[in-house]
Every structure is written in C-alpha cells, then in structure tokens.
Design a protein around this motif. Structure first.
Motif, PDB file in Angstrom:
ATOM      1  N   ASP A 153       0.825  -1.212   0.000  1.00 54.64           N
ATOM      2  CA  ASP A 153       0.000   0.000   0.000  1.00 54.64           C
ATOM      3  C   ASP A 153       0.858   1.260   0.000  1.00 54.64           C
ATOM      4  N   ALA A 154       1.977   1.221   0.739  1.00 53.90           N
ATOM      5  CA  ALA A 154       2.859   2.392   0.819  1.00 53.90           C
ATOM      6  C   ALA A 154       3.403   2.757  -0.560  1.00 53.90           C
ATOM      7  N   PHE A 155       3.795   1.745  -1.337  1.00 56.18           N
ATOM      8  CA  PHE A 155       4.287   2.003  -2.696  1.00 56.18           C
ATOM      9  C   PHE A 155       3.173   2.581  -3.572  1.00 56.18           C
ATOM     10  N   VAL A 156       1.980   1.999  -3.484  1.00 50.86           N
ATOM     11  CA  VAL A 156       0.869   2.456  -4.323  1.00 50.86           C
ATOM     12  C   VAL A 156       0.481   3.890  -3.970  1.00 50.86           C
ATOM     13  N   ILE A 157       0.396   4.175  -2.675  1.00 52.78           N
ATOM     14  CA  ILE A 157       0.016   5.525  -2.236  1.00 52.78           C
ATOM     15  C   ILE A 157       1.059   6.550  -2.673  1.00 52.78           C
ATOM     16  N   SER A 158       2.337   6.223  -2.508  1.00 52.78           N
ATOM     17  CA  SER A 158       3.388   7.179  -2.883  1.00 52.78           C
ATOM     18  C   SER A 158       3.385   7.423  -4.389  1.00 52.78           C
ATOM     19  N   ARG A 159       3.238   6.352  -5.169  1.00 56.25           N
ATOM     20  CA  ARG A 159       3.229   6.518  -6.630  1.00 56.25           C
ATOM     21  C   ARG A 159       1.995   7.268  -7.105  1.00 56.25           C
ATOM     22  N   MET A 160       0.847   6.962  -6.494  1.00 55.77           N
ATOM     23  CA  MET A 160      -0.381   7.652  -6.885  1.00 55.77           C
ATOM     24  C   MET A 160      -0.305   9.128  -6.507  1.00 55.77           C
ATOM     25  N   SER A 161       0.255   9.416  -5.334  1.00 56.20           N
ATOM     26  CA  SER A 161       0.377  10.811  -4.891  1.00 56.20           C
ATOM     27  C   SER A 161       1.266  11.606  -5.839  1.00 56.20           C
ATOM     28  N   LEU A 162       2.420  11.025  -6.216  1.00 58.97           N
ATOM     29  CA  LEU A 162       3.324  11.714  -7.140  1.00 58.97           C
ATOM     30  C   LEU A 162       2.670  11.900  -8.507  1.00 58.97           C
ATOM     31  N   LYS A 163       1.920  10.889  -8.938  1.00 54.86           N
ATOM     32  CA  LYS A 163       1.224  10.991 -10.227  1.00 54.86           C
ATOM     33  C   LYS A 163       0.210  12.136 -10.210  1.00 54.86           C
ATOM     34  N   VAL A 164      -0.555  12.229  -9.120  1.00 52.42           N
ATOM     35  CA  VAL A 164      -1.563  13.287  -9.002  1.00 52.42           C
ATOM     36  C   VAL A 164      -0.895  14.662  -8.910  1.00 52.42           C
TER      37      VAL A 164
END
Length: 806
Positions: A741-752
């Motif tokens: 989840d930490a990887f997904v959240i960090s990648r999604m946050s940077l993408k947004v």
C-alpha cells in the motif's frame, strides 16, 4: 457613543476601540491585545472558572506588548507546547492564521527566519501549521510571535482541539461572507438581465440610472466585506514588497468597481458592477470550498493527536488518584476501564481485555491482550478493567512519538513542492506585467480606455497562481492522511516523492517476510541436561531463535530455577557464551559450535529450518529445531509488489537452506544468505552505485546499518527502537500488505501532483493568451479561475477513491 465591557479586565470602553475576537461563539471583545492574550491563555490552560471567581471585579489592563511577552514565555506555556530537540534547541508547532496562498507562506518563512536565533522554519500551506526551531538563549518565543503579527498574521500553538475550534470559526466567517456574496450575485444577475434587455430594446435614462445604482449597492458590500480577505492579503503583501494572488484579485475587482462608479456618474460608458460582484463571489466560493476540502483531509492526521487524554488513574498503594500524564513515571501502575484510551506504554499486570488498535495499526479487528502482554498508547480498551505498569513516560510513548512524526511530516515539503512555490513566487509579478502590456496594446489599438481596461482586468482575474500553489500540498496531505489511516507513517512528506521513484525493494527475512517468532518443532538431548541453564543463557539474548527456545522451555518445564550466569558474551550473528559455577556454556548456531571445535552430528533428519545448539564445557548437550512461519498475506503482497515493476531481493543472516526455503515459498528468485549486518549494508551500497534506487524494509537491530544505506528505510512497527529511529517510514501494523500500500500511495500521490502541476501550467498557458486577445470577459475569467483551483483540489481527493480497492 455606546460603551461595552472588556471580557477580560471588565473595564468599559467605547465600542469603536474594542477588539472583536470571532474565535469565540458568541464573539468576545477586548480593550487591547494584552487582555485578549490573557483570555486565550486562561482558556487553553483550562482555567475558565477564573472569571466566575472574579465576578464583577475589574482589573488594571496591562501593557499589550508586555502581556504578550508574559503569555508566550510563561513556564506553564513553554512546558505544554515547546519541545526540546536532541541538540538542545526549542521547537514548537504553530497555526498561522491569515495564510491565503504560497506567497503568504513564503512571506512568513522569510520574516521568521530573519529573527535572531531561529534555526529552522517550515510552513505547510494546506493546514497552515508552522514548525519553528530556535535557540531560546538568543531569542524568546514572544519575539517570534510578535514578528508574525507585525506582518498582519496571527499565531497560536497547535492543538488538535483548539485547531478544531479555530477551523470552525474560520468556516463560519467564510460562510457568512459567502452568503453576502451569493445574495448580491443572485440579485445583480436580474439587474444585468434587465440592463442587457434594455440595451437592445431601448431603456429610459432614469430607469438605467436606477439599475446602475442598484448594482452599485449590491457590489459594494460584496467587494469590501466578502472580498475583504483579498484586500488584507494584498495590503500586507505590498507592505513587505511582495505581489500575491490576493493582490491580483483585489486589483482586478477594484479597477472594475472604480471604472463602473466613473461610468455611472459620467454616463459615458457601461458599468460592470455585475462583473465585480461575480468576480469576488466566484473566487471566494472556490476559496471556501478549498477550506472545506483541506479541513477534511487534515482530520485524519489530527485524529492521532486528538485521542490523547490529559489524565490517567494511577494506583498509589490502596488509593487511586487522577494524575496528569506528564507526571506519570516508569513503574507506576495505571488502571483503565472500558472506553478508556491508553496514553502511556506498559505491560499488563492484572486482568485481560479486548483492545481496539486501529489508531496504531489501521486494523479495526479487536485484539485480546492478557497479563504480561505489551500495551501501546493509542489503544482503546473495549471491555473489562485492567491494570498495567508504565514502561515509558508520556513523552516517549508510542502515540506521542507517532503524533510528533506526523507533525514533522506535514511541516517538511517535497522537492517538487519547493519548485512549485518558487514558480508561483514569480507568477504574480509576471501577470501584472502582462496586464500592463495588454492595456497598452488595446488602448492604442482601439483608442478606447474602457475596452483596454476590461481586457486587462480579464488577464489579471483569469490567471491562477492559486491552482499552482495547491497542486502539491493538497495531494501530499491526502496521501499522508490515507497512509496514516492504513498504519503507514511517513516521517517526512518528501518521502512520498522519494519512494515513488524507487525501483528496487530489499526485504529482510526474519520479522519482515516471516513473523519473526520461530517455534521449536523438534528437540534432541544428547545428555542429561538442566533446562534451567539453557533457559538462562537463551533468555540473555533477544534474538528470535533464542526467544523461541525460551518460550518452549517455559511451557515444557513447570519448575524453573533462575540461574545467575557470569561473564556473558555476545558473538554477532552467532550466539552467546557464559560461565556458571566454573562451567563454560555455549548457545547459538552451527557456525559458533564449529568455531569452538564442537562436532555437530545430526543422526536423524530434522524437519526444522533453524537450529539452536547448547554445549557445556565443549560438549554438545542439546539441539533444538525451530521453524518460522510466513506473515499472513506475505506471498500475495510480494506478488503484488512485483507487479508494480519492482525488483525484489531478500537478504538474511540465516544459512543458505533456511533462506532458500523461505525465498521459494514467497516466489523471490534473488536472495543472499548468511550475511552479517555490515555485509547487508555493503550490498545495498553496491546497488546504489549501480544507480538503483533502493527501499529497504527491516525490523531488527541487525538491520540498522542496511536501513541507513537505503534511499528509503522502512521499519516494521514491532521492530527494535533503533530500527524505527533510523527509518523513514514506519508500518505500525507490521503487515506486508501495508508495504505494498505504501508504494501504491506514494506513486499515486506523485502521479496526481504531476497531473495537478501540468493542469495548472496548461490552464494558464491557454487562458492567459485568450484573455489578452480579448476573447474572455471578466465574469468568465473569475469563474474559470475559481474552477481551476477546484479541479486541482478535486483531482487530489481522487487519490482516496482510486485506492479504495486496496
């Protein structure tokens, strides 16, 4: 002139000179800043009954500046809100009121950092929280607060409960201003319709004058009441030689308003009171929705700090006493009942019960804890009455540390946010320059002052540095809040960005992939042995293998006589040696036995993966076979991590056969076995020299060196304190799923964040030339500016919805 009493000193003054404080409902009135400061202090310290005891007595009002100094430098205030850093500096978290855009953040950071003794200052735009570190021997906190107030802002110590009250007060203030703007806009639209209809069908001059005056009546309170926030921001920006977004809005609306008044009296041009009203209302509506959105995102993070009780029930002999949490010491016995929240870590000494650990782990399933179990602050007792012995102080307890980590995370900006703030800093000045060029061009092109002015106003209004300023902090805040809700704590907001860019994941085996609690599955004794000796030696080590042997012997042997060992020595990654009544005891792995010259013979094939050997005076006495099981969902989580494109490597201090078996079970093809702590660190250093961006997850003291060498260090929440200290991210629920989840959240946050920045830049690149070319009227400019900010906020909130399926 009417008089009214000051709510602190009770002396009467003319209402015109009283200060109104809308942070209270109903509002309070004070004769000076000093009385206002003392009233706030008494409220914050829980001394509201002071005024009941005071009755109708009047006080001598103190000097304002002296009172401010007394308030913020009082010992009680300092002990409550000011922390001491390891370097001996003072640190406080403040809420700064009046921040409207990134220029406000820049201005406050600039002014505060110039104060003597200030070492560090960082302000988060999303929640207006400032982290300030200073040398108290060089300056006082009161001087820093005075510097903030000197530029038109106000500051209060951060407190979740007080912050909630201030946020509600701000929301009510914005709501009343928005109502005025909406009311005026709805009515001015009918007037505009009548004016446009009369323009084409003919209208008597006196009717037109009445409609113009009606527009003036509606536009005036909208501009100066609803739009007052922009005038205030523009004034203090100019005072400090900085052009802000507030200045752009105030300038555009004021120019249209002033020109309309000229046109109304001269009757030489059309009025634009409808545009003035709609510009202010649309932009303010966007700001009001921003306030609501940011408050909702902050709620999750503030929930951590809001669950801290201020007193606990301490058992003192045969009596019970309520004691402030700051006064509880290690060893004190605390009693909790159903519904109580744990505020200090400890060990249960009496009773058992179910506890909600969702604030720590993110898991809603209750956990049954009994005598001897560790109890962490942040847990909620769901049933029964238990007593436990404090193993830490309030300041060093788990939840207090987590709150501090979250506050630090919010105050530190990612690199990409710093870039956006620098960009928006030049933006407003550029827009003013373009507006001036636009007016000059259209004035000489058309010969009409009115046409040139309206086009220039459109340029000023349509530009949106606000969307650019919001692009990063709101997305970061949503990402941090979502992560915290799932038991993932980022020590800095910047780690969201760093982690999103990593391509290699290093996993420690024991305690990360496996549960870290191997159990004895087989045992063989070669001679008659006193298990109390094995217990004493194994219990001297915190290694999971040794503790597995301890648990096995404790359950097997009813009577254990405590043995006092001498000359206990630890051999890194091998085992322990000790002396008992002249006999040399050895306990550890096969490598330790071989180095001691002890022959190991396994006559039968052990099904275990790990072994613990015990020898006396160079002779092997007992062999224990242990097995560690995988954490729940470990294989599925590693498969999901691999699907993200990560290269996954397992490092272990265990021997080849154990490491290979675990690696096969979870599907890891690259692994290294039998590594010492410095060898793990060297391996990671080699990967980074190959331009790999490495994330390391571990939990033990032996992982500390490796964690410190990685780009991002992740500690499992149950790990050693030193591993938690050197880490960048903490998984409080110890779950492999949280790692994914930490990887997904960090990648999604940077993408947004990148999407927000791209949209903000594209919006301005497209709309500003349209406005300069005369294709956008001020009304549409105001609407599009407001919508651009809301698009950025809405896109940031999308992080929550996209991740609901995790």
């Amino acid at each position: 002139m009417s008089k009214q009493r000051c709510d602190h000193c009770h002396l009467e003054y003319d209402t015109s000179i009283l200060l109104e404080d809308v942070h209270f409902n109903p509002p309070k009135f004070f004769c000076c800043k000093g009385c206002q400061g003392i009233y706030h202090l008494l409220q914050e310290e829980g001394l509201e009954n002071f005024y009941e005891k005071m009755g109708e007595t009047t006080l001598v009002p103190p000097k304002a500046h002296l009172e401010e100094s007394v308030r913020f430098d009082l010992e009680g205030f300092v002990s409550k809100y000011v922390k001491q850093t390891p370097e001996g500096l003072s640190e406080i978290s403040l809420i700064i009121e009046g921040i409207h855009c990134s220029a406000c953040v820049w201005l406050n950071e600039k002014v505060i950092s110039k104060q003597e003794g200030v070492v560090e200052v960082s302000i988060n735009y999303s929640n207006h929280k400032a982290k300030i570190v200073w040398d108290s021997s060089l300056t006082k906190l009161s001087k820093i607060i005075e510097a903030i107030r000197s530029i038109g802002y106000n500051a209060y110590p951060y407190d979740p409960k007080g912050g909630e009250e201030r946020a509600n007060a701000l929301r009510r203030e914005y709501y009343s201003k928005l109502l005025v703007g909406v009311f005026a806009t709805m009515n001015v639209m009918w007037i505009a319709i009548a004016q446009y209809a009369g323009y084409f069908t003919g209208m008597q001059e006196n009717v037109k004058n009445i409609l113009n005056f009606a527009g003036f009546v509606l536009a005036t309170p909208t501009l100066f009441y609803t739009g007052s926030v922009y005038f205030k921001g523009a004034y203090y920006g100019l005072k400090n030689r900085y052009i802000t977004m507030d200045f752009l809005v105030a300038t555009g609306a004021t120019l249209a308003y002033s020109f309309s008044i000229y046109a109304m009296f001269s009757k030489s041009a059309e009025v634009y009171f409808d545009s003035v009203t709609m510009i202010v209302t649309f932009v303010f509506a966007g700001k009001y929705l921003e306030v609501l959105s940011k408050k909702k995102a902050v709620d999750t993070l503030d929930a951590y700090g809001g669950v801290l009780p201020t007193e606990v029930l301490v058992i003192q002999g045969n009596e019970k006493a309520l004691v402030r949490v700051e006064s509880v010491g290690v060893g004190d016995v605390i009693e909790v009942k159903a519904g109580d929240k744990i505020v200090i870590d400890g060990l249960i000494t009496q009773g058992e019960g179910s506890f909600d650990l969702s604030h720590l782990s993110g898991e809603s399933e209750p956990v049954l804890l009994k005598k001897g179990d560790k109890l962490l602050s942040g847990a909620l007792c769901l049933d029964s009455v238990i007593r436990y012995e404090a193993s830490s102080t309030f300041s060093s307890s788990m939840l207090t540390r987590l709150v501090a980590l979250l506050e630090d995370a919010l105050s530190k900006k990612p690199h990409i946010e710093k870039f956006a703030n620098q960009l928006s800093g030049y933006f407003s000045r550029t827009i003013l320059f373009l507006a001036l060029c636009t007016w000059t061009f259209w004035y000489f092109q058309s010969g009409s002052f009115e046409t040139a002015l309206i086009v220039a106003i459109s340029v000023i209004v349509i530009a949106c540095p606000c969307a650019l300023s919001l692009a990063t902090p709101v997305a970061t805040l949503v990402g941090l809040g979502l992560a915290a809700k799932r038991g993932i704590l980022f020590k800095e907001a910047g780690f969201l960005e760093s982690m999103a860019k990593c391509d290699t994941l290093i996993l420690d085996k024991t305690g990360t992939i496996t549960k870290g609690k191997p159990d004895v599955v087989e045992m063989k004794t070669l001679k008659i042995v006193d298990f109390s000796l094995i217990y004493a030696l194994a219990n001297a080590s915190n290694h999971p293998i040794s503790q597995g042997v301890v648990r096995f012997i404790k359950e097997r042997e009813e009577l254990l006589h405590v043995k006092a060992l001498e000359q206990i020595k630890s051999f890194e990654a091998k085992g322990l040696s000790a002396v008992y009544e002249g006999h040399v005891l050895l306990g550890g792995n096969a490598k330790m036995m071989q180095e001691a010259g002890i022959e190991i013979v396994l006559e039968e094939q052990f099904d275990a993966l790990s072994h613990y050997f015990f020898a006396i005076d160079g002779e092997l006495v007992a062999i224990f076979g242990l097995k560690d099981s995988l954490k729940e969902g470990a294989k599925e989580s590693i498969d999901a991590l691999r699907a993200l494109g990560l290269e996954i490597i397992m490092l272990s201090g265990d021997h080849q056969r154990v490491s290979e078996t675990i690696a096969k079970e979870v599907g890891i093809t690259t692994f290294k076995a039998g590594l010492l702590p410095d060898e793990k660190a060297s391996y990671i250093e080699t990967l980074r020299q190959q331009t790999k961006k490495v994330v390391m997850a571990g939990d033990g003291i032996n992982d500390t060196l490796a964690l410190s060498q990685s780009e991002i260090a992740i500690a499992m929440g149950s790990g050693a304190d030193v591993a938690v200290e050197v880490s960048d991210i903490i998984l409080t629920n110890d779950s492999m799923k949280s790692l994914h989840d930490a990887f997904v959240i960090s990648r999604m946050s940077l993408k947004v964040i990148k999407e927000n920045l791209a949209f903000s830049l594209l919006y301005n690149v497209v709309t500003i030339p349209l406005a300069m070319s005369g294709h956008v009227i001020p009304l549409i400019a105001a609407l599009s500016m407001s919508l651009s900010s809301l698009v950025v906020v809405g896109n940031s909130m999308r992080i929550k919805h996209v991740l609901k399926g995790l």
